[in-house]
Design a protein around this motif. Structure first.
Motif, PDB file in Angstrom:
ATOM      1  N   ASN B 272      -0.842  -4.721   3.511  1.00 40.87           N
ATOM      2  CA  ASN B 272       0.151  -3.654   3.361  1.00 40.87           C
ATOM      3  C   ASN B 272       1.565  -4.132   3.666  1.00 40.87           C
ATOM      4  OD1 ASN B 272      -1.772  -1.917   2.508  1.00 40.87           O
ATOM      5  ND2 ASN B 272      -1.768  -0.596   4.321  1.00 40.87           N
ATOM      6  N   ASP B 273       1.696  -5.045   4.619  1.00 40.05           N
ATOM      7  CA  ASP B 273       3.025  -5.620   4.893  1.00 40.05           C
ATOM      8  C   ASP B 273       3.518  -6.404   3.679  1.00 40.05           C
ATOM      9  OD1 ASP B 273       2.971  -4.552   7.384  1.00 40.05           O
ATOM     10  OD2 ASP B 273       2.583  -6.429   8.453  1.00 40.05           O
ATOM     11  N   ALA B 274       2.598  -7.123   3.054  1.00 36.06           N
ATOM     12  CA  ALA B 274       2.969  -7.906   1.870  1.00 36.06           C
ATOM     13  C   ALA B 274       3.411  -6.984   0.741  1.00 36.06           C
ATOM     14  CB  ALA B 274       1.787  -8.769   1.427  1.00 36.06           C
ATOM     15  N   LEU B 275       2.704  -5.874   0.574  1.00 35.83           N
ATOM     16  CA  LEU B 275       3.066  -4.928  -0.489  1.00 35.83           C
ATOM     17  C   LEU B 275       4.418  -4.268  -0.198  1.00 35.83           C
ATOM     18  CD1 LEU B 275      -0.443  -3.336  -1.151  1.00 35.83           C
ATOM     19  CD2 LEU B 275       0.826  -4.855  -2.688  1.00 35.83           C
ATOM     20  N   ARG B 276       4.663  -3.957   1.088  1.00 31.47           N
ATOM     21  CA  ARG B 276       5.979  -3.394   1.445  1.00 31.47           C
ATOM     22  C   ARG B 276       7.090  -4.389   1.118  1.00 31.47           C
ATOM     23  NH1 ARG B 276       3.518  -0.061   5.220  1.00 31.47           N
ATOM     24  NH2 ARG B 276       2.847  -1.804   6.481  1.00 31.47           N
ATOM     25  N   CYS B 277       6.796  -5.668   1.355  1.00 30.30           N
ATOM     26  CA  CYS B 277       7.777  -6.713   1.027  1.00 30.30           C
ATOM     27  C   CYS B 277       8.074  -6.732  -0.471  1.00 30.30           C
ATOM     28  CB  CYS B 277       7.223  -8.087   1.373  1.00 30.30           C
ATOM     29  SG  CYS B 277       7.531  -8.546   3.025  1.00 30.30           S
ATOM     30  N   ILE B 278       7.025  -6.657  -1.269  1.00 30.96           N
ATOM     31  CA  ILE B 278       7.210  -6.682  -2.723  1.00 30.96           C
ATOM     32  C   ILE B 278       8.143  -5.555  -3.144  1.00 30.96           C
ATOM     33  CG2 ILE B 278       6.027  -6.263  -4.931  1.00 30.96           C
ATOM     34  CD1 ILE B 278       3.585  -7.741  -3.709  1.00 30.96           C
ATOM     35  N   ALA B 279       7.851  -4.346  -2.642  1.00 31.70           N
ATOM     36  CA  ALA B 279       8.688  -3.199  -3.004  1.00 31.70           C
ATOM     37  C   ALA B 279      10.115  -3.398  -2.499  1.00 31.70           C
ATOM     38  CB  ALA B 279       8.078  -1.925  -2.430  1.00 31.70           C
TER      39      ALA B 279
END
Ligand code: SF4
Ligand SMILES: [Zn+2]
Ligand SMILES: [Zn+2]
Lengths: 77, 350
Positions: B272-279
């Motif tokens: 989820n941290d990685a996905l937040r980074c992408i966004a």
């Protein structure tokens, strides 16, 4: 043991000796999982560091003593 | 003094939850509607949103990508011309000669490079990036590049990109003259965290090479890694600094801890941290190609890979990386097909 050869004595990822359970042994569990996304680095017979070449579609790993392994001839687990 | 006090109530009455809800509204209005990138503080607020808000955040990032970049996905293959034995000490890198990594130094020959370029082209890729593990290119490497680029251009219809470390102005111009379409040189980390990642060169030297690349007219590809032990503030800093640099492409890597490197024992970043980074990177860079680079298989798996493509990512590296392996290219291509995201055509890349 389901390495490329039943004669394998060293872990292809960490280079440490394989016990009787081979790469399935507890101490190499992490290595076995990692090998899904990594080519082998150590020769499983002599523990030499292999010369590894990776292209987008395949890889080869060569031990100067024991020859070449390729993606198509390798079955890590 | 009085003025400062007078401005405080607006922020003082905003609870963290309100701020987090606000940032999504701000992102929608500022980035999606007006096309303006997020500021540092706003990127930080995005990185601090909750798991409950993740779906909405990714949806906004996806809308931004679709509006400003379209549905196409740029596909690239990368190849290592010279592997290992690098004199630099980037703490995440298995190719540094300063650590006891099992990666042995080796050079690829030109026929192999051409073969790899052909196979990459066959996947539909429009970019083929040649990488060398060096501080910067010497005369021998420049000559090899000249021969390699000529050989590839002579037989494969694909854009050739390069990543050869730090350049001087003359080398940058030489590469542009050879027909290198895009040059990769990452910032790797936000400026304040960089000294914890690399000690053999500075962030400013990297910035300088990036400017030289832009000055030649080559496209600049510049990104970095997240999950290297940086704070969320430092993660926001990297996105913000990339926004200021305005590269054509940003490759986003998630640390894949390599045995023998100083970062070898760091935990894998939570998905989820990685996905937040992408966004957050998409909202910081609304008009930039944002590419999945290394570490996504480990950090995100199949499900997360899909979520990232629906959350701001619009480019992928297909197949293997430099020292590690990727997914089967056919799996990625099937996923793009399923998501109705066409592969960007070579003719659309100029
Ligand atoms: S990231 Fe590049 S410069 Fe740094 S050690 Fe690895 S190959 Fe060398
Ligand atoms: Zn092992
Ligand atoms: Zn051997």
């Amino acid at each position: 043991m389901t390495l490329i050869s039943p004669d394998a004595v060293f872990c292809p990822r960490c280079g440490q000796p394989l016990g009787p359970a081979g790469i399935a042994g507890g101490e190499h569990a992490v290595c076995r999982r990692a090998l899904d996304l990594e080519p082998p680095r150590y020769c499983v017979y002599c523990r030499r560091r292999m010369i590894v070449q990776i292209t987008p579609s395949d890889w080869t790993a060569r031990c100067i003593e024991h020859g070449e392994t390729t993606e198509s001839t390798w079955a890590p687990a | 003094m009085t003025e400062q006090v007078a401005t405080q109530p607006t922020t003082a009455t905003t609870s963290p939850t309100d701020a987090a809800a606000d940032i999504l509204a701000v992102a929608r209005e500022q980035v999606l509607e007006r096309g303006e990138r997020l500021t540092y503080d706003q990127i930080l607020a995005v990185l601090q949103t909750s798991d409950e808000q993740l779906e909405e955040l990714l949806a906004i990032a996806h809308e931004v990508r679709m509006r400003y970049m379209g549905p196409d996905v740029e596909v690239e293959g990368i190849i290592s011309l010279k592997t290992g034995g690098c004199p630099e000490d980037c703490h995440f890198c298995a190719q540094s000669g300063q650590f006891t990594s099992p990666v042995r130094s080796v050079w690829l020959n030109i026929p192999e490079l051409v073969r790899a370029a052909k196979l990459t082209r066959d996947t539909g890729a429009s970019e083929f990036c040649i990488v060398a593990a060096v501080r910067g290119p010497d005369a021998k490497l420049m000559e090899q590049m000249r021969a390699a680029v000529a050989a590839i251009k002579g037989s494969v219809d694909i854009n050739v990109a390069a990543s050869l470390g730090m350049l001087d102005a003359e080398q940058a111009q030489d590469l542009a003259d050879m027909g290198i379409h895009r040059y990769n040189h990452n910032l790797e980390a936000g400026r304040t965290y960089f000294p914890n990642v690399v000690t053999t060169h500075t962030w400013d030297e990297r910035w300088e090479t990036c400017q030289l690349v832009k000055a030649t007219g080559m496209e600049l590809c510049c990104g970095g890694l997240v999950g290297m032990g940086e704070t969320i503030e430092q993660r926001a800093e990297l996105a913000d600094q990339l926004g200021e640099l305005e590269p054509h492409e940003v490759p986003l890597n998630f640390l894949n801890p390599r045995p023998g490197t100083p970062f070898g024992d760091l935990p894998v970043m939570p998905a989820n941290d990685a996905l937040r980074c992408i966004a957050a990177f998409r909202l910081a860079l609304p008009r930039t190609i944002l590419r999945y680079a290394g570490g996504r298989e480990l950090t995100l798996g199949d499900l997360g890979t899909r979520d990232g493509l629906m959350g701001g990512i619009n480019a992928v590296i297909v197949g293997n990386y430099l020292t590690t392996l990727g997914r089967d290219p056919q799996e990625d291509l099937a996923l793009l097909d399923e998501l109705k995201m066409p592969i960007k055509a070579l003719s659309d890349t100029f």
